[in-house]
Design a protein around this motif. Sequence first.
Motif, PDB file in Angstrom:
ATOM      1  N   ASP A  61     -14.263 -95.958 -13.461  1.00  0.00           N
ATOM      2  CA  ASP A  61     -15.667 -96.912 -13.149  1.00  0.00           C
ATOM      3  C   ASP A  61     -14.661 -97.158 -11.297  1.00  0.00           C
ATOM      4  OD1 ASP A  61     -17.720 -96.428 -15.223  1.00  0.00           O
ATOM      5  OD2 ASP A  61     -17.494 -98.059 -15.843  1.00  0.00           O
ATOM      6  N   GLU A  62     -14.422 -97.853 -11.542  1.00  0.00           N
ATOM      7  CA  GLU A  62     -13.398 -98.290 -10.815  1.00  0.00           C
ATOM      8  C   GLU A  62     -12.912 -97.051  -9.060  1.00  0.00           C
ATOM      9  OE1 GLU A  62     -10.808-100.657 -11.033  1.00  0.00           O
ATOM     10  OE2 GLU A  62     -11.607-102.402 -12.479  1.00  0.00           O
ATOM     11  N   VAL A  63     -12.920 -95.443 -10.003  1.00  0.00           N
ATOM     12  CA  VAL A  63     -11.889 -94.530  -9.484  1.00  0.00           C
ATOM     13  C   VAL A  63     -13.283 -94.331  -8.058  1.00  0.00           C
ATOM     14  CG1 VAL A  63     -11.036 -92.792  -9.352  1.00  0.00           C
ATOM     15  CG2 VAL A  63     -10.511 -94.914 -10.280  1.00  0.00           C
ATOM     16  N   PHE A  64     -14.836 -93.794  -9.737  1.00  0.00           N
ATOM     17  CA  PHE A  64     -15.411 -93.427  -8.778  1.00  0.00           C
ATOM     18  C   PHE A  64     -16.290 -94.217  -7.802  1.00  0.00           C
ATOM     19  CE2 PHE A  64     -14.336 -90.287 -12.652  1.00  0.00           C
ATOM     20  CZ  PHE A  64     -14.941 -89.415 -12.166  1.00  0.00           C
ATOM     21  N   VAL A  65     -16.800 -95.166  -8.455  1.00  0.00           N
ATOM     22  CA  VAL A  65     -17.061 -96.522  -7.304  1.00  0.00           C
ATOM     23  C   VAL A  65     -16.650 -96.199  -5.632  1.00  0.00           C
ATOM     24  CG1 VAL A  65     -17.524 -98.568  -6.779  1.00  0.00           C
ATOM     25  CG2 VAL A  65     -18.394 -98.231  -9.064  1.00  0.00           C
ATOM     26  N   SER A  86     -10.609 -83.691 -12.625  1.00  0.00           N
ATOM     27  CA  SER A  86     -10.086 -82.806 -13.213  1.00  0.00           C
ATOM     28  C   SER A  86      -8.543 -83.327 -12.483  1.00  0.00           C
ATOM     29  CB  SER A  86     -10.182 -81.407 -13.196  1.00  0.00           C
ATOM     30  OG  SER A  86      -9.321 -80.813 -13.180  1.00  0.00           O
ATOM     31  N   GLU A  87      -8.370 -83.527 -11.077  1.00  0.00           N
ATOM     32  CA  GLU A  87      -7.236 -83.503 -10.333  1.00  0.00           C
ATOM     33  C   GLU A  87      -6.501 -85.248 -11.209  1.00  0.00           C
ATOM     34  OE1 GLU A  87      -7.643 -83.459  -6.172  1.00  0.00           O
ATOM     35  OE2 GLU A  87      -7.874 -81.022  -6.410  1.00  0.00           O
ATOM     36  N   TYR A  88      -7.658 -86.520 -11.361  1.00  0.00           N
ATOM     37  CA  TYR A  88      -6.971 -87.497 -11.243  1.00  0.00           C
ATOM     38  C   TYR A  88      -6.400 -87.718 -12.864  1.00  0.00           C
ATOM     39  CZ  TYR A  88      -7.307 -92.647 -12.498  1.00  0.00           C
ATOM     40  OH  TYR A  88      -7.273 -93.703 -13.133  1.00  0.00           O
ATOM     41  N   SER A  89      -6.940 -86.925 -13.870  1.00  0.00           N
ATOM     42  CA  SER A  89      -6.361 -86.471 -15.211  1.00  0.00           C
ATOM     43  C   SER A  89      -5.091 -86.150 -15.207  1.00  0.00           C
ATOM     44  CB  SER A  89      -7.536 -86.169 -16.050  1.00  0.00           C
ATOM     45  OG  SER A  89      -8.711 -86.467 -16.069  1.00  0.00           O
ATOM     46  N   GLU A  90      -5.287 -85.068 -14.407  1.00  0.00           N
ATOM     47  CA  GLU A  90      -4.029 -84.008 -14.400  1.00  0.00           C
ATOM     48  C   GLU A  90      -2.806 -85.299 -13.983  1.00  0.00           C
ATOM     49  OE1 GLU A  90      -4.904 -80.206 -12.532  1.00  0.00           O
ATOM     50  OE2 GLU A  90      -6.063 -79.331 -14.141  1.00  0.00           O
ATOM     51  N   GLY A  91      -2.714 -85.298 -12.405  1.00  0.00           N
ATOM     52  CA  GLY A  91      -2.341 -86.595 -11.706  1.00  0.00           C
ATOM     53  C   GLY A  91      -1.605 -87.231 -13.340  1.00  0.00           C
ATOM     54  N   GLN A 151     -19.582 -80.918  -6.836  1.00  0.00           N
ATOM     55  CA  GLN A 151     -17.790 -80.490  -7.159  1.00  0.00           C
ATOM     56  C   GLN A 151     -17.215 -80.724  -7.363  1.00  0.00           C
ATOM     57  OE1 GLN A 151     -18.273 -77.370  -9.250  1.00  0.00           O
ATOM     58  NE2 GLN A 151     -15.925 -77.451  -8.892  1.00  0.00           N
ATOM     59  N   PHE A 152     -16.888 -81.581  -5.944  1.00  0.00           N
ATOM     60  CA  PHE A 152     -16.044 -82.436  -5.574  1.00  0.00           C
ATOM     61  C   PHE A 152     -15.943 -83.427  -6.760  1.00  0.00           C
ATOM     62  CE2 PHE A 152     -15.224 -86.960  -3.415  1.00  0.00           C
ATOM     63  CZ  PHE A 152     -13.889 -86.417  -3.025  1.00  0.00           C
ATOM     64  N   TYR A 153     -17.463 -83.826  -7.265  1.00  0.00           N
ATOM     65  CA  TYR A 153     -17.000 -85.310  -8.033  1.00  0.00           C
ATOM     66  C   TYR A 153     -16.080 -84.569  -9.534  1.00  0.00           C
ATOM     67  CZ  TYR A 153     -19.133 -89.160  -6.431  1.00  0.00           C
ATOM     68  OH  TYR A 153     -19.205 -90.410  -5.518  1.00  0.00           O
ATOM     69  N   MET A 154     -16.361 -83.228  -9.846  1.00  0.00           N
ATOM     70  CA  MET A 154     -15.511 -82.444 -10.769  1.00  0.00           C
ATOM     71  C   MET A 154     -14.102 -82.101 -10.946  1.00  0.00           C
ATOM     72  SD  MET A 154     -18.423 -80.029 -11.916  1.00  0.00           S
ATOM     73  CE  MET A 154     -17.751 -79.222 -13.439  1.00  0.00           C
ATOM     74  N   ASP A 155     -13.968 -81.855  -9.057  1.00  0.00           N
ATOM     75  CA  ASP A 155     -12.380 -81.610  -9.190  1.00  0.00           C
ATOM     76  C   ASP A 155     -11.767 -83.967  -8.801  1.00  0.00           C
ATOM     77  OD1 ASP A 155     -13.439 -79.131  -8.458  1.00  0.00           O
ATOM     78  OD2 ASP A 155     -13.589 -79.309  -6.592  1.00  0.00           O
TER      79      ASP A 155
END
Length: 583
Positions: free
Chosen positions: A276-280, A39-44, A32-36
Amino acid sequence: MKKLRIVKKMALGYLLLVILPIIVFGGYLYNQFYMDVTSEYSEGKQKLVIQAGEGFRSSLNQVESIHALFMNNQQLIDYLSGYNSSELQSVYNYLKDIRPLFIYAQSHHNEISSIKLYKTLHEVHSVNGELEDLNQLDKKPLALLNNVNVDKGIWLRRSGADTTALPNLSYYQRVYNNSYTKPLAVLEIITNDSLLRNFLKAVDVNQNMQVLIVQGGDTVYHSGGIGLYDEQTASLLAMAEESNQGYAYLRKQRTLVNTLSIPELSTTFYFFSQMDEVFVDIRIKVLFLALSLLGLLAVLTGIYYATASSLVSRILGLAKHMRHVDENKLTYYEVGTSNDEIDFLTRSYNSLVHRIDELLNTVHKAELMKKEADYLVLQAQIKPHFLYNTLESIRMLAEINNDQEVVNAIYTFGRLLRYTLNSGDNETMLKHEIDNVQHYFDMHKLRMLDRLRFSIQVLTNIDDIRCPRFILQPIVENCIQHGIGRIRKCGEIDIVVRREYSELLISVSDNGPGISEERLDLIRGVLGNELDRQALQNENSGYGLYNVSERIRTFYGGQTCMLIESREGEGTTFTLKLSLSEA
């Protein structure tokens, strides 16, 4: 054994309420954290694009505002209208009033490459690079200007075949005469690529995004690395166009696209960014955080067990002591030195024991004092009887001497004293209170003679109505002292008792000098408990009215109150509004 059982229960509760939920929901929370985060990164990112778009629109509006600078210059309008009388005058006016406009407008906007006016009148003198004939202007902007209002302009892209270079933008708007009935020229403002470059830089702070600009369905610019015709790009663009949020995310490729439409340019901007860089980075941080939390949880578990054992031991000791305490055995419990909540509870318990002990002693002393007071009351009853007998002897002596006036005065005074010194309770019948006021009037009548007139009217049955003692005498005294005592004419005091539904109204009126507005507001504020009663105390008056008001409120309750009406020079009326319970 009891301590061990409690500690085991606390440890089991800790495992069930803390450890187990963390293990069970850990995986779910991780996903759930990854999904949030996505979403927050996309909205930001979308908010950043919108904010940068507002700045871009502001830059466009600044360029458009140059038209108002030219349109509101009367010298330019006169020049374009051909009002100059001679060629020399025309050149002079142009150099003096018009050329500074071009210099000022271009010097304050670094995004502008050139500013030109294309005049409609051939007889107006041309200036190379600044003022030229209308036939030298491209036909496309002229055709588009015919379809817009007189107060609107159009933006056009400078055409070019290279879609990897940022396009330049041009703005066109007509300049009219003062009545907007005749077009005098067309204003052309050509911008350089810094207008778009600054906008893209505001969106792509880290310069790791790919940009696609589409105008009228045609691609006018794209940065390197974008496959314009591959399936992935087409899918993302379709998702972005269908999305109400302005962005779309392709999970497999971890690619995000944000969109922004600029209606003024009929243009849509697409911004592609890789996640990719953000998730890594987030994955590494989450793993490190999870390991840290597990280690910390193990340490806290040991601390929790040790602390729980200590707290349970101290609480059990206090509870055991409290079970052996009663009114015959009030002992203190020893306080620790840690100053924590349990020590605070122990000190509060000791304070409570101390207070209970004091209250028990106070009650015992109060009982002794009450017995002593009752004895003194019985002893003091001898004095009033001696006083009554003395007054009766004086009255009999006056009757022997046939002095009826002294007889009446002593009789009235005796009745007043008997009512005042009565050792009974503080309640009486209302008719007895009125009789006492009658005697009070009679005593003052002996002193004031014809300067005092009074009347008492009882317009309802009051035989069964009780009241606190001395609720009328202080008001009558106030009327005599502060009312008729301050005038030379004959003073009149009227008392009227009447009933209105479930309320008994007792009004006391005088024809004295009245009360000033300032003093009246002060008295009303104190009686309404809006002001401190100390404000009512002065050299001439005290707490008599306040005392009466508070006593009738306490005795009758409900809407009981004292009302005061007064006008300077006309007198004062006091009204006791007593709430009576329905029979």
